[in-house]
Design a protein around this motif. Structure first.
Motif, PDB file in Angstrom:
ATOM      1  N   ILE A 274       0.836  -1.200   0.000  1.00 20.40           N
ATOM      2  CA  ILE A 274       0.000   0.000   0.000  1.00 20.40           C
ATOM      3  C   ILE A 274       0.871   1.250   0.000  1.00 20.40           C
ATOM      4  N   GLY A 275       1.913   1.254   0.821  1.00 20.61           N
ATOM      5  CA  GLY A 275       2.818   2.400   0.849  1.00 20.61           C
ATOM      6  C   GLY A 275       3.587   2.554  -0.437  1.00 20.61           C
ATOM      7  N   ARG A 276       3.924   1.440  -1.070  1.00 16.42           N
ATOM      8  CA  ARG A 276       4.710   1.490  -2.306  1.00 16.42           C
ATOM      9  C   ARG A 276       3.923   2.092  -3.452  1.00 16.42           C
ATOM     10  N   ILE A 277       2.660   1.644  -3.650  1.00 17.25           N
ATOM     11  CA  ILE A 277       1.870   2.128  -4.786  1.00 17.25           C
ATOM     12  C   ILE A 277       0.937   3.274  -4.388  1.00 17.25           C
ATOM     13  N   GLY A 278       0.774   3.495  -3.084  1.00 17.71           N
ATOM     14  CA  GLY A 278      -0.042   4.596  -2.600  1.00 17.71           C
ATOM     15  C   GLY A 278      -1.510   4.285  -2.454  1.00 17.71           C
ATOM     16  N   SER A 279      -2.008   3.296  -3.199  1.00 14.84           N
ATOM     17  CA  SER A 279      -3.426   2.964  -3.179  1.00 14.84           C
ATOM     18  C   SER A 279      -3.627   1.518  -2.740  1.00 14.84           C
ATOM     19  N   VAL A 280      -4.892   1.121  -2.607  1.00 18.57           N
ATOM     20  CA  VAL A 280      -5.237  -0.276  -2.316  1.00 18.57           C
ATOM     21  C   VAL A 280      -5.888  -0.835  -3.568  1.00 18.57           C
ATOM     22  N   SER A 281      -5.158  -1.676  -4.277  1.00 21.31           N
ATOM     23  CA  SER A 281      -5.640  -2.211  -5.546  1.00 21.31           C
ATOM     24  C   SER A 281      -5.672  -3.734  -5.506  1.00 21.31           C
ATOM     25  N   PRO A 282      -6.799  -4.347  -5.872  1.00 23.89           N
ATOM     26  CA  PRO A 282      -6.873  -5.808  -5.889  1.00 23.89           C
ATOM     27  C   PRO A 282      -6.082  -6.444  -7.024  1.00 23.89           C
ATOM     28  N   THR A 283      -5.592  -5.634  -7.950  1.00 21.26           N
ATOM     29  CA  THR A 283      -4.830  -6.169  -9.087  1.00 21.26           C
ATOM     30  C   THR A 283      -3.328  -5.986  -8.929  1.00 21.26           C
ATOM     31  N   ALA A 284      -2.893  -5.361  -7.846  1.00 24.87           N
ATOM     32  CA  ALA A 284      -1.461  -5.101  -7.661  1.00 24.87           C
ATOM     33  C   ALA A 284      -0.744  -6.362  -7.160  1.00 24.87           C
ATOM     34  N   GLY A 285       0.524  -6.491  -7.520  1.00 24.08           N
ATOM     35  CA  GLY A 285       1.350  -7.564  -6.979  1.00 24.08           C
ATOM     36  C   GLY A 285       0.940  -8.964  -7.364  1.00 24.08           C
ATOM     37  N   GLN A 286       0.327  -9.129  -8.539  1.00 24.91           N
ATOM     38  CA  GLN A 286      -0.165 -10.447  -8.926  1.00 24.91           C
ATOM     39  C   GLN A 286       0.959 -11.438  -9.233  1.00 24.91           C
ATOM     40  N   PHE A 287       2.135 -10.932  -9.559  1.00 27.08           N
ATOM     41  CA  PHE A 287       3.248 -11.817  -9.914  1.00 27.08           C
ATOM     42  C   PHE A 287       4.251 -11.989  -8.766  1.00 27.08           C
ATOM     43  N   ALA A 288       3.849 -11.612  -7.564  1.00 23.43           N
ATOM     44  CA  ALA A 288       4.774 -11.693  -6.431  1.00 23.43           C
ATOM     45  C   ALA A 288       5.193 -13.125  -6.137  1.00 23.43           C
ATOM     46  N   ASN A 289       4.302 -14.094  -6.397  1.00 21.51           N
ATOM     47  CA  ASN A 289       4.676 -15.488  -6.132  1.00 21.51           C
ATOM     48  C   ASN A 289       5.823 -15.929  -7.047  1.00 21.51           C
ATOM     49  N   ILE A 290       5.733 -15.587  -8.344  1.00 17.72           N
ATOM     50  CA  ILE A 290       6.803 -15.952  -9.279  1.00 17.72           C
ATOM     51  C   ILE A 290       8.080 -15.177  -8.962  1.00 17.72           C
ATOM     52  N   GLU A 291       7.939 -13.898  -8.641  1.00 18.27           N
ATOM     53  CA  GLU A 291       9.113 -13.074  -8.333  1.00 18.27           C
ATOM     54  C   GLU A 291       9.822 -13.563  -7.078  1.00 18.27           C
ATOM     55  N   SER A 292       9.056 -14.002  -6.088  1.00 22.85           N
ATOM     56  CA  SER A 292       9.677 -14.498  -4.848  1.00 22.85           C
ATOM     57  C   SER A 292      10.425 -15.798  -5.099  1.00 22.85           C
ATOM     58  N   ILE A 293       9.840 -16.694  -5.888  1.00 25.88           N
ATOM     59  CA  ILE A 293      10.520 -17.950  -6.220  1.00 25.88           C
ATOM     60  C   ILE A 293      11.777 -17.662  -7.029  1.00 25.88           C
ATOM     61  N   THR A 294      11.698 -16.690  -7.928  1.00 31.99           N
ATOM     62  CA  THR A 294      12.874 -16.299  -8.713  1.00 31.99           C
ATOM     63  C   THR A 294      14.003 -15.823  -7.811  1.00 31.99           C
ATOM     64  N   ALA A 295      13.680 -14.958  -6.839  1.00 28.80           N
ATOM     65  CA  ALA A 295      14.702 -14.452  -5.912  1.00 28.80           C
ATOM     66  C   ALA A 295      15.305 -15.584  -5.099  1.00 28.80           C
ATOM     67  N   VAL A 296      14.472 -16.521  -4.675  1.00 28.12           N
ATOM     68  CA  VAL A 296      14.950 -17.637  -3.856  1.00 28.12           C
ATOM     69  C   VAL A 296      15.870 -18.546  -4.660  1.00 28.12           C
ATOM     70  N   VAL A 297      15.465 -18.879  -5.888  1.00 29.85           N
ATOM     71  CA  VAL A 297      16.262 -19.794  -6.713  1.00 29.85           C
ATOM     72  C   VAL A 297      17.587 -19.149  -7.111  1.00 29.85           C
ATOM     73  N   ILE A 298      17.530 -17.897  -7.598  1.00 29.81           N
ATOM     74  CA  ILE A 298      18.775 -17.206  -7.954  1.00 29.81           C
ATOM     75  C   ILE A 298      19.636 -17.010  -6.712  1.00 29.81           C
ATOM     76  N   GLY A 299      18.994 -16.909  -5.545  1.00 32.77           N
ATOM     77  CA  GLY A 299      19.724 -16.731  -4.292  1.00 32.77           C
ATOM     78  C   GLY A 299      20.405 -17.974  -3.767  1.00 32.77           C
ATOM     79  N   GLY A 300      20.320 -19.077  -4.502  1.00 30.07           N
ATOM     80  CA  GLY A 300      21.080 -20.269  -4.141  1.00 30.07           C
ATOM     81  C   GLY A 300      20.409 -21.214  -3.172  1.00 30.07           C
ATOM     82  N   LEU A 301      19.126 -20.999  -2.849  1.00 32.04           N
ATOM     83  CA  LEU A 301      18.434 -21.934  -1.970  1.00 32.04           C
ATOM     84  C   LEU A 301      18.021 -23.167  -2.759  1.00 32.04           C
ATOM     85  N   SER A 302      18.189 -24.312  -2.155  1.00 32.81           N
ATOM     86  CA  SER A 302      17.859 -25.556  -2.824  1.00 32.81           C
ATOM     87  C   SER A 302      16.361 -25.818  -2.745  1.00 32.81           C
TER      88      SER A 302
END
Length: 360
Positions: A274-302
């Motif tokens: 909410i602080g990042r985008i300023g508003s409350v939107s039900p469509t924001a952050g829809q790809f956070a699951n893929i982005e989090s897995i990407t960060a974890v995998v590139i980060g070397g976690l097995s």
């Protein structure tokens, strides 16, 4: 009287065998390891080393290409602002993946929690602090349901969280009626919801409170995972749940706790969103699951669990941020970012398999 036969005194046979046995001392292979083998062992003992090396190299390359424009304090802190959400959700994903699970619902839980915070404030007139607590509670509840189904019902984490992702996503749109709460309304009536979007200056650097909470969260979880019994138990569950159970770890309770904590952290990410985008939107952050897995995998976690560092996840998120901003400043097509990140993901998994040979 004649001497008794050896057969009547079995201990005499043992003595004969001992007297005739080899007198050589056991020896072990003391061959020195090659430089490559030493490097492989170093990477195995320091999971965050690979993403850290990649992060430093990417900073050097973009620094050479872009010069001072890239190494300015504003640009570097802008990268931190861009990865704040991914870093927080990635922390939740890290806890789950360390248990050899995966959580596909983290993004949906984050968005639903932010919608709850906004709707409870503006639809029902609740004070912002109460609405925030309700949003955090909803996130923790979703995580608890995931953990209970995985631990008690023995369902695969992939299937459970895939189903939860669909359920939470649909609930989000149904409850919010796909309506966005405007930034101006939040600023006027409930500025606390936008707290993590406020910035502070440190010299030429501009940091938001969202960045601060991400760094603090990663630091706290690093300490918990590396310096507490709970953290050791979590790694044990991910490495071998049966052995952990025999060692006295309550595996089911641990799994429920991990997924519940993951949901709570995702709800915190919803507040930061909410602080990042300023508003409350039900469509924001829809790809956070893929982005989090990407960060974890590139980060070397097995993805097999039991190995990795939350610092590696943070480095992985920063690598994505560096590539995204660096390529944008160079002026290349945005698709090159996705292409290079895809290469990094495959390379990270290949390197993980190579490093795991040491343990094998």
């Amino acid at each position: 009287m004649s001497e008794p036969q050896a057969a009547t005194k079995p201990h005499l046979e043992y003595e004969n065998v001992l007297s005739q046995s080899s007198k050589q001392v056991a020896s072990f292979d003391t061959n020195d390891k090659t430089l490559l083998q030493k490097f492989q062992h170093f990477l195995h003992s320091s999971p965050a080393a690979v993403p850290l090396i990649v992060l430093i190299l990417s900073l050097i390359v973009f620094g050479i290409v872009l010069g001072g424009k890239f190494f300015s304090a504003f640009t570097l802190t802008l990268i931190l602002q861009q990865v704040a959400i991914v870093g927080i959700v990635g922390a939740a994903q890290t806890l789950v993946i360390l248990t050899a699970g995966i959580d596909l619902s983290v993004g949906a839980i984050m968005v639903l929690s932010s919608v709850i915070m906004g709707q409870f404030t503006f639809r029902y007139g609740l004070p912002a602090p109460v609405s925030i607590l309700c949003g955090l509670g909803v996130g923790a509840l979703c995580g608890f349901i995931n953990g209970w189904l995985v631990a008690r019902m023995k369902l695969p984490p992939f299937i459970v969280t895939l189903g939860m992702w669909q359920i939470v996503l649909a609930s989000n749109f149904l409850y919010s009626a796909n309506e966005t709460i405007r930034s101006q309304d939040i600023s006027a009536q409930a500025p606390l919801l936008q707290f993590f979007g406020e910035s502070l200056r440190v010299g030429g650097a501009v940091l938001t409170y969202g960045v601060v909470v991400m760094v603090l969260l990663v630091a706290v979880l690093w300490y918990v995972l590396n310096r507490t019994a709970w953290g050791r138990h979590l790694y044990a569950v991910g490495d071998d749940p049966d052995a952990a159970e025999l060692a006295g770890v309550n595996v089911k309770k641990m799994l429920v706790a991990v997924y519940t904590l993951s949901g709570l952290i995702c709800a915190l990410a919803g507040w930061v969103l909410i602080g990042r985008i300023g508003s409350v939107s039900p469509t924001a952050g829809q790809f956070a699951n893929i982005e989090s897995i990407t960060a974890v995998v590139i980060g070397g976690l097995s993805l097999f669990g039991g190995r990795g560092s939350i610092m590696g996840m943070l480095f992985g998120a920063l690598i994505v941020g560096v590539f995204s901003l660096g390529l944008r400043l160079v002026g290349t097509d945005p698709q090159w970012t996705y292409l290079l990140i895809g290469v990094l993901i495959i390379s990270a998994v290949a390197i993980d398999q190579w490093i795991r040979k040491v343990a094998g």
